[in-house]
Write a protein that holds these residues in place. Sequence first.
Motif, PDB file in Angstrom:
ATOM      1  N   LYS A   2      50.574  39.515   9.731  1.00  0.00           N
ATOM      2  CA  LYS A   2      51.732  40.378   9.358  1.00  0.00           C
ATOM      3  C   LYS A   2      52.725  39.105  10.258  1.00  0.00           C
ATOM      4  O   LYS A   2      52.348  38.974  11.484  1.00  0.00           O
ATOM      5  N   ASP A   3      52.990  38.085   9.705  1.00  0.00           N
ATOM      6  CA  ASP A   3      53.685  36.730   9.139  1.00  0.00           C
ATOM      7  C   ASP A   3      54.843  36.865  11.177  1.00  0.00           C
ATOM      8  O   ASP A   3      54.968  36.181  11.690  1.00  0.00           O
ATOM      9  N   GLU A   4      55.494  38.107  10.802  1.00  0.00           N
ATOM     10  CA  GLU A   4      56.394  38.222  12.149  1.00  0.00           C
ATOM     11  C   GLU A   4      56.006  38.407  13.366  1.00  0.00           C
ATOM     12  O   GLU A   4      56.786  37.377  14.043  1.00  0.00           O
ATOM     13  N   LYS A   5      54.843  38.109  13.242  1.00  0.00           N
ATOM     14  CA  LYS A   5      53.966  38.615  14.859  1.00  0.00           C
ATOM     15  C   LYS A   5      54.537  37.665  15.476  1.00  0.00           C
ATOM     16  O   LYS A   5      54.246  37.071  17.002  1.00  0.00           O
ATOM     17  N   TYR A   6      54.296  36.179  14.668  1.00  0.00           N
ATOM     18  CA  TYR A   6      53.877  34.993  15.079  1.00  0.00           C
ATOM     19  C   TYR A   6      55.223  33.634  14.784  1.00  0.00           C
ATOM     20  O   TYR A   6      54.907  32.466  15.689  1.00  0.00           O
ATOM     21  N   ASN A   7      55.840  34.641  15.085  1.00  0.00           N
ATOM     22  CA  ASN A   7      57.506  33.935  15.215  1.00  0.00           C
ATOM     23  C   ASN A   7      57.448  34.178  16.919  1.00  0.00           C
ATOM     24  O   ASN A   7      57.293  34.219  17.755  1.00  0.00           O
ATOM     25  N   ARG A   8      57.453  32.717  17.274  1.00  0.00           N
ATOM     26  CA  ARG A   8      58.708  32.337  18.665  1.00  0.00           C
ATOM     27  C   ARG A   8      59.437  31.542  18.398  1.00  0.00           C
ATOM     28  O   ARG A   8      60.016  30.733  17.774  1.00  0.00           O
ATOM     29  N   SER A   9      60.364  31.550  19.209  1.00  0.00           N
ATOM     30  CA  SER A   9      62.090  31.500  19.421  1.00  0.00           C
ATOM     31  C   SER A   9      61.968  30.698  20.497  1.00  0.00           C
ATOM     32  O   SER A   9      61.645  31.234  22.310  1.00  0.00           O
TER      33      SER A   9
END
Length: 93
Positions: A2-9
């Motif tokens: 899952k790519d969402e796990k690696y999103n950062r702000s």
Amino acid sequence: MKDEKYNRSIGLQCPTCGCTSYEYEHGVDETIEVAKCASCGREITKDELLQENSENIQEHISEVGKQVTDDLAKELKASLKKAFKGSKSIRIK
């Protein structure tokens, strides 16, 4: 995976005072040209802000890269175990 796990702000910090709140002036095509620190009032371009925060950005990139590598290794190991399940001559630890 899952790519969402690696999103950062990443909160970009003002090089003068360390504040992460900005007021933005948009250019012709709605891109941010100048950011003004809400705390000290320093005006800085988007490129300068990214350059001043490059160390922080690189640290986040390294953390995400390590996490992706670890997760891929776990997935590969799990898929190999599943593929060779029941095999008496191949064991995966």
